[in-house]
Write an enzyme that holds these catalytic residues in place. Structure first.
Site, mmCIF file in Angstrom:
data_model
loop_
_atom_site.group_PDB
_atom_site.id
_atom_site.type_symbol
_atom_site.label_atom_id
_atom_site.label_comp_id
_atom_site.label_asym_id
_atom_site.label_seq_id
_atom_site.Cartn_x
_atom_site.Cartn_y
_atom_site.Cartn_z
ATOM 1 C CG ASP A 359 -2.262 0.687 0.962
ATOM 2 O OD1 ASP A 359 -2.276 1.915 1.149
ATOM 3 O OD2 ASP A 359 -3.260 0.048 0.544
ATOM 4 C CG ASP A 360 0.397 6.023 1.144
ATOM 5 O OD1 ASP A 360 1.399 6.342 0.484
ATOM 6 O OD2 ASP A 360 -0.374 6.846 1.659
ATOM 7 C CD1 TRP A 404 -3.156 2.531 -1.963
ATOM 8 C CD2 TRP A 404 -1.486 3.957 -2.325
ATOM 9 N NE1 TRP A 404 -3.572 3.788 -1.563
ATOM 10 C CE2 TRP A 404 -2.563 4.680 -1.774
ATOM 11 C CE3 TRP A 404 -0.314 4.654 -2.637
ATOM 12 C CZ2 TRP A 404 -2.513 6.051 -1.521
ATOM 13 C CZ3 TRP A 404 -0.267 6.026 -2.392
ATOM 14 C CH2 TRP A 404 -1.361 6.716 -1.836
ATOM 15 N NE ARG A 436 -4.526 10.236 4.032
ATOM 16 C CZ ARG A 436 -4.010 9.109 3.563
ATOM 17 N NH1 ARG A 436 -3.674 9.017 2.299
ATOM 18 N NH2 ARG A 436 -3.832 8.078 4.341
ATOM 19 C CE LYS A 469 -6.324 0.780 -1.225
ATOM 20 N NZ LYS A 469 -6.032 0.394 0.159
ATOM 21 C CD1 TRP A 470 -7.644 5.726 -8.963
ATOM 22 C CD2 TRP A 470 -6.534 4.971 -10.741
ATOM 23 N NE1 TRP A 470 -7.549 6.756 -9.862
ATOM 24 C CE2 TRP A 470 -6.876 6.320 -10.960
ATOM 25 C CE3 TRP A 470 -5.832 4.271 -11.726
ATOM 26 C CZ2 TRP A 470 -6.541 6.989 -12.137
ATOM 27 C CZ3 TRP A 470 -5.504 4.946 -12.902
ATOM 28 C CH2 TRP A 470 -5.849 6.282 -13.095
ATOM 29 C CG ASP A 471 -6.622 5.539 -1.988
ATOM 30 O OD1 ASP A 471 -7.783 6.008 -1.980
ATOM 31 O OD2 ASP A 471 -6.042 5.154 -0.963
ATOM 32 C CG MET A 472 -9.320 10.506 -6.231
ATOM 33 S SD MET A 472 -9.654 11.925 -5.198
ATOM 34 C CE MET A 472 -9.870 13.165 -6.392
ATOM 35 C CB CYS A 519 -9.445 2.673 -3.108
ATOM 36 S SG CYS A 519 -9.309 3.114 -1.363
ATOM 37 C CG ASP A 541 -10.504 4.131 4.440
ATOM 38 O OD1 ASP A 541 -10.108 3.303 3.597
ATOM 39 O OD2 ASP A 541 -10.068 5.295 4.497
HETATM 40 C C1 GLA Z 1 -6.795 5.631 1.913
HETATM 41 C C2 GLA Z 1 -7.284 4.231 1.611
HETATM 42 C C3 GLA Z 1 -6.606 3.253 2.526
HETATM 43 C C4 GLA Z 1 -5.100 3.349 2.377
HETATM 44 C C5 GLA Z 1 -4.646 4.779 2.613
HETATM 45 C C6 GLA Z 1 -3.183 4.961 2.276
HETATM 46 O O1 GLA Z 1 -7.230 6.047 3.149
HETATM 47 O O2 GLA Z 1 -8.664 4.160 1.721
HETATM 48 O O3 GLA Z 1 -7.041 1.937 2.253
HETATM 49 O O4 GLA Z 1 -4.733 2.916 1.095
HETATM 50 O O5 GLA Z 1 -5.384 5.704 1.820
HETATM 51 O O6 GLA Z 1 -2.744 6.246 2.478
#
Ligand code: GLA
Length: 721
Positions: A359-360, A404, A436, A469-472, A519, A541
């Site tokens: 992840d991140d 991620w 953030r 995993k494509w987050d925003m 995501c 989340d």
């Molecule tokens: C968001 C996503 C989480 C995780 C964090 C990482 O909050 O929903 O699942 O990936 O970012 O910073």
């Protein structure tokens, strides 16, 4: 089926259980006539009643009645005082419009949806061309009928057929009038961690609007609206569902007029929207799906699921077994070492997990929220062996590797921002809101989309990666772009979305073997548009099994179960600090696409065994979840219990999960009545040692053992005769 009755100028559209009828009236205007349960194609007599609402060109005596005319495209400034569907401003500032029928075509072709998510295959398409009485504007209304599904897909195109530029100020995708307002409204509302709660309200006079102004479809609302007849329940009664295949700012309205009729409209949010349409250009609006439910909300949901599975989600993934992932985020957040991750990989393999997701914080110089978004290269100080050490370890363990990204985000403390501050959405002289600690990239600019494409493409090409995993993680604010002149700043939000879709399109095309999961701080961009690119989207989340179970229940109103990615989390469940048995955490995550986000080191032996057997069972169960029909048996928005039953299409096998949110003393008789079974078929419920017909199991139900807070029960049904 689409049929045109030439003699009476009536269009008959129909699917398995619905009919949709329109006609061209004496004045040459297109009027809606009927949408509901299936009827025969002999309704020409409706024209007699409809005549009184005609407005023959030039006959002003009739025009005061425009308010009562069922319109497939509401005009503006011409005595229809509902909200209009489109507003077109010409060079002289005039905006009135009234669109008259020109021609139509019926074909097997899909309409042009360049740049937008859309259905991948169709049935028949009816395209009706209308011409404005007062300007060189044409509108093409598209209706796509799908023969095997109670879903009708609509959108419209606005065409500048003149020689001068014009400006669109509103460009909705649909307009539909019902003859009465005898409905309740079903909405999916929420917040971060509590997305998609079912809310049923009365529909009063005036306008009810569901919308997002956040730059994404949002945690707060879902681009869905349900219209329920007053007697509509989960299992019976008529209802209509409308879903947008769009992920940006949107509006959906239900307007009840003084004549107690309801007009529903929707599409791209009209607030601050504008779009310059040069001579010869057209503007394509997002597709909308109308789903007819003939027997309750459940029937509507099953058609929505069939629609997304059969027409929108990529066929490569839709029914495939998706990898069961373990994502380390809620265990380590930003603070991880390579050694720890390797340990998690080894442990995950022993539990029968298919994939490790990094992840991140694997990139740039990211150690916390403050930096590096936009710098998509591996942080080799943190991951000394680069990604390959982790990937190789996954392979040694027979696992796959996922990663991620947050492609739309930029940190001010990043190499990208230092080199290109103009890549961020912000206005000189206005302090941007930092959410953030990050800003959003200006995806209205092709060079920004290119730059992120190149970086992500390089990572996906250089490494053996199977999932992205494509987050925003933030909303859009202080909208401004120097790529557009002052009068076109209202194009930003839609152009931004087109940029996101373009990037998704290029990456998914170039890397077809990579599974993309959507995501947005959990479930903040869960919509039909994203499902076109991402077969699954993180539900939330929160992984609290009661809270997320409610999310799954609400999401299932208009999305298939397999689209909802559900992680089993630590004992406390992310953000809620409640203790749930592992059995409940696993059971509720199995009503969706199963995954994990837990500390393998903290598992008790009993929990480990539960996870191991769950994963072994999932190898079969996923087929039922991905392909089956959902029946919601207990509603957590009305009771302290929730229950789901998934039955395969042949009605041979079923799987039910019951979860207790709160145990009430003296109320321990818990009976579960099964819908969705074949009445005459005998089913065996192994866990209860019961054999009975579907009819008996529906009418009498079965009594379950008492469940205490957060406990759950799973039942497997099998047809035996
Ligand atoms: C968001 C996503 C989480 C995780 C964090 C990482 O909050 O929903 O699942 O990936 O970012 O910073």
């Amino acid at each position: 089926m689409i049929r045109f009755d030439k003699e009476h100028n009536i269009f008959y559209l129909s699917g398995p259980h619905y009919s949709y009828i329109m006609f061209v009236n004496e004045g040459g205007y297109l009027q809606g006539a009927y949408y509901g349960g299936k009827v025969d194609e002999d309704a020409q007599y409706i024209l007699r009643n409809a005549k009184r609402y005609n407005f023959p060109a030039g006959d002003l005596n009739y025009e005061y009645q425009c308010d009562c005319v069922a319109n497939e495209l509401a005009s503006y400034g011409r005595l229809d005082f509902h909200e209009p569907t489109v507003i077109v401003k010409r060079n002289d500032g005039a905006r009135m419009s009234r669109f008259k029928y020109v021609s139509h075509s019926i074909s097997e072709e899909l309409p042009d949806m360049t740049g937008l998510p859309h259905i991948r295959r169709g049935g028949q398409t009816l395209s009706i061309l209308l011409q404005d009485d007062f300007s060189d504007t044409r509108v093409q209304l598209n209706y796509i009928v799908l023969d095997d599904c109670d879903a009708l897909v609509r959108n419209l195109e606005i065409i500048n057929s003149g020689t001068e530029d014009m400006m669109l100020h509103k460009a909705f995708s649909y307009c539909l009038d019902f003859d009465d307002a005898n409905f309740k409204l079903l909405k999916l509302e929420g917040e971060w961690l509590t997305e998609r709660n079912m809310e049923i309200t009365d529909i009063g006079h005036g306008i009810t609007k569901i919308h997002s102004l956040r730059g994404k479809s949002s945690h707060q609302t879902s681009p869905f609206m349900g219209l329920l007849r007053p007697d509509c329940t989960e299992e019976a009664g008529e209802c209509f569902g409308i879903g947008l295949l769009y992920s940006g700012c949107y509006s959906m309205t239900a307007e009840v007029s003084s004549h107690s009729r309801v007009r529903v409209q929707g599409g791209i949010s009209e607030l601050e929207f504008c779009w310059k349409l040069a001579a010869g250009e057209k503007f394509i609006t997002p597709q909308t799906v109308f789903v007819y439910g003939s027997s309750g909300i459940g029937s509507m949901s099953r058609s929505f699921a069939d629609f997304y599975r059969g027409y929108v989600i990529h066929p490569k993934w839709v029914y495939a077994k998706r990898p069961v992932v373990n994502n380390h985020w809620s265990v380590t957040e930003f603070q991880f070492t390579e050694k720890e991750l390797l340990k998690i990989i080894d442990e995950s393999a022993k539990l029968g997990i298919d994939m490790f997701v990094l992840d991140d914080a694997w990139f740039g110089r990211r150690y916390d929220e403050h930096s590096s978004l936009g710098d998509w290269y591996v942080n080799e100080t943190k991951l000394k062996g680069g990604l390959n050490t982790l990937i190789d370890r996954c392979k040694q363990n027979g696992m796959k590797f996922g990663i991620w990204f947050e492609p739309e985000a930029i940190s001010e403390d990043s190499d990208l921002y230092r080199a290109h501050p103009e890549y961020a959405i912000r206005k000189a002289g206005v302090e941007p809101t930092r959410s953030r600690y990050q800003l959003v990239l200006d995806f209205t600019k092709p060079e920004v989309v290119d730059c992120i494409f190149r970086q992500i493409d390089k990572i996906l090409s250089d490494y053996d990666i199977s999932y992205l995993k494509w987050d925003m993680n933030r909303d859009l604010s202080e909208l401004y772009t120097d790529s557009l002149p002052a009068e076109r700043q209202g194009e930003i939000l839609h152009r931004y979305m087109l940029g996101v879709y373009e990037l998704l399109d290029r990456l998914t095309q170039k890397h077809p073997d990579v599974l993309f999961e959507g995501c947005a701080s959990g479930g903040g961009r869960f919509d039909g548009g994203m499902l076109y690119y991402c077969p699954q989207i993180q539900a939330s989340d929160t992984n609290d099994p009661w809270q997320r179970g409610k999310n799954q229940y609400g999401s299932s109103v208009c999305y298939p179960l397999s689209a909802v990615s559900c992680h089993v989390s630590d004992r406390e469940g992310c953000c809620q600090n409640r203790h749930f048995p592992m059995k409940t955490r696993c059971a509720i995550s199995s009503i969706g696409t199963l995954g994990y986000e837990f500390d393998t080191r903290a598992l008790t032996e009993e929990e480990r065994q539960e996870v191991i057997s769950r994963n072994a069972q999932w190898d079969e169960l996923y087929r039922l979840i991905n392909r089956g029909d959902l029946y919601r048996l207990m509603n957590p928005f009305e009771t302290d219990m929730m229950a789901f039953l998934v039955v395969d299409k042949a009605k041979q096998n079923g799987y039910a999960v019951v979860e207790c949110g709160k145990y009430t003393p003296n109320k321990y008789k818990l009976s579960l009545k099964f819908s969705g079974l074949q009445e005459d078929t005998v089913y065996e419920i192994c866990e209860l040692g019961i054999k009975a017909t579907g009819r008996t199991l529906h009418r009498i139900g079965v009594e379950l053992p008492r469940l205490h807070d957060y406990e759950s029960y799973e039942l497997h049904l099998k047809a035996v005769q």
